[in-house]
Write an enzyme that holds these catalytic residues in place. Structure first.
Site, mmCIF file in Angstrom:
data_model
loop_
_atom_site.group_PDB
_atom_site.id
_atom_site.type_symbol
_atom_site.label_atom_id
_atom_site.label_comp_id
_atom_site.label_asym_id
_atom_site.label_seq_id
_atom_site.Cartn_x
_atom_site.Cartn_y
_atom_site.Cartn_z
ATOM 1 N N HIS A 92 0.852 -1.194 0.000
ATOM 2 C CA HIS A 92 0.000 0.000 0.000
ATOM 3 C C HIS A 92 0.890 1.247 0.000
ATOM 4 O O HIS A 92 1.869 1.316 0.756
ATOM 5 C CB HIS A 92 -0.888 -0.022 1.243
ATOM 6 C CG HIS A 92 -1.850 1.124 1.300
ATOM 7 N ND1 HIS A 92 -2.989 1.181 0.523
ATOM 8 C CD2 HIS A 92 -1.814 2.268 2.026
ATOM 9 C CE1 HIS A 92 -3.616 2.319 0.773
ATOM 10 N NE2 HIS A 92 -2.935 2.990 1.676
ATOM 11 N N GLU A 134 8.768 0.643 -3.271
ATOM 12 C CA GLU A 134 7.892 -0.540 -3.202
ATOM 13 C C GLU A 134 8.583 -1.760 -3.792
ATOM 14 O O GLU A 134 8.445 -2.877 -3.293
ATOM 15 C CB GLU A 134 6.587 -0.272 -3.962
ATOM 16 C CG GLU A 134 5.679 0.724 -3.284
ATOM 17 C CD GLU A 134 4.333 0.864 -4.005
ATOM 18 O OE1 GLU A 134 3.857 -0.103 -4.612
ATOM 19 O OE2 GLU A 134 3.761 1.970 -3.965
HETATM 20 C C1 GAR Z 1 1.346 0.681 -6.297
HETATM 21 O O1 GAR Z 1 1.772 1.960 -5.934
HETATM 22 C C2 GAR Z 1 0.621 0.030 -5.129
HETATM 23 O O2 GAR Z 1 1.145 0.348 -3.882
HETATM 24 C C3 GAR Z 1 -0.754 0.604 -5.302
HETATM 25 O O3 GAR Z 1 -0.987 0.614 -6.692
HETATM 26 C C4 GAR Z 1 0.260 0.762 -7.367
HETATM 27 C C5 GAR Z 1 0.382 -0.349 -8.396
HETATM 28 O O4 GAR Z 1 1.507 -0.186 -9.202
HETATM 29 N N1 GAR Z 1 -1.718 -0.178 -4.597
HETATM 30 C C6 GAR Z 1 -2.787 0.330 -3.999
HETATM 31 O O5 GAR Z 1 -3.064 1.520 -4.044
HETATM 32 C C7 GAR Z 1 -3.665 -0.670 -3.292
HETATM 33 N N2 GAR Z 1 -4.569 -0.019 -2.425
HETATM 34 P P1 GAR Z 1 2.000 -1.377 -10.125
HETATM 35 O O6 GAR Z 1 0.787 -1.926 -10.889
HETATM 36 O O7 GAR Z 1 2.996 -0.737 -11.062
HETATM 37 O O8 GAR Z 1 2.627 -2.430 -9.238
#
Ligand code: GAR
Length: 192
Positions: A113, A178
């Site tokens: 998150h 992340e």
């Molecule tokens: C990431 O920043 C993740 O933390 C967020 O969506 C993005 C996905 O990026 N998740 C949330 O907001 C869940 N509540 P990605 O598709 O490039 O991994």
């Protein structure tokens, strides 16, 4: 302790909805010798997820389910059980899973998150942190329980917010962290 090899690594499914950059970093991590996981399946609620391309590139099974009702989730559960999936990593998965689904995989679902939980659960975390003039935001990996973004925290990484940051620049900075945090969380909970 003998190292985990291909046959005894934890069979993992990654759930995505969009770009899949965390998925890509998890796949790369899973290929390291020290990694305790093997990614067996990519699941999306959205057939247009860019991240689904990694299924083809890395030859991983992919499945799309709409997650709109219990029946759809039952199909997902069957698919996961059929392949003996023992860990589910939500990586940019934007659907809320039902209580019964979570109960079925109790303690085996992780989520990443983009905030320093318990601050800013839900959506628009970057906007909220900037609006509140926070000095730091960041990201969190946590176990999933039946309450949104509220399960036990595994690890977090702080990211400095500067006065020029916009939600877009902040999101970019957090995303870089992340990609390191999720593998580190998996090592933390699974390394022997
Ligand atoms: C990431 O920043 C993740 O933390 C967020 O969506 C993005 C996905 O990026 N998740 C949330 O907001 C869940 N509540 P990605 O598709 O490039 O991994």
């Amino acid at each position: 302790m003998a190292p985990l090899t291909g046959s005894n690594k934890i069979k993992t499914a990654v759930f995505i909805s969009g770009t899949g950059s965390n998925l890509k970093s998890l796949i790369r991590f899973s290929k390291l010798k020290k990694s305790p996981i093997i990614i067996k399946m990519i699941i999306s609620n959205n057939s247009n997820s860019k991240g689904l391309q990694y299924a083809k590139i890395y030859k991983i099974k992919k499945k799309v389910f709409n997650f709109k009702n219990i029946l759809s989730e039952k199909k997902v559960t069957n698919e996961l059980k059929k392949d003996n999936i023992n860990l589910i990593c939500l990586a940019g998965f934007m659907k809320i899973l039902s209580k019964s689904f979570i109960k079925n995989f109790k303690g085996k679902i992780l989520n990443i998150h983009p905030s320093l939980l318990p601050k800013y659960k839900g959506l628009n975390t970057y906007e909220k942190a900037i609006k509140n003039k926070d000095k730091y935001s960041g990201c969190t990996v946590h176990f999933v329980n039946s309450r949104l973004d509220s399960g036990k925290i595994i690890n977090q990484k702080k990211v400095r917010i500067n006065k020029f940051d916009t939600p877009k620049t902040l999101a970019k900075k957090i995303l870089i962290q992340e990609h390191k945090l999720y593998p580190a969380a998996i090592m933390k909970i699974l390394s022997l």
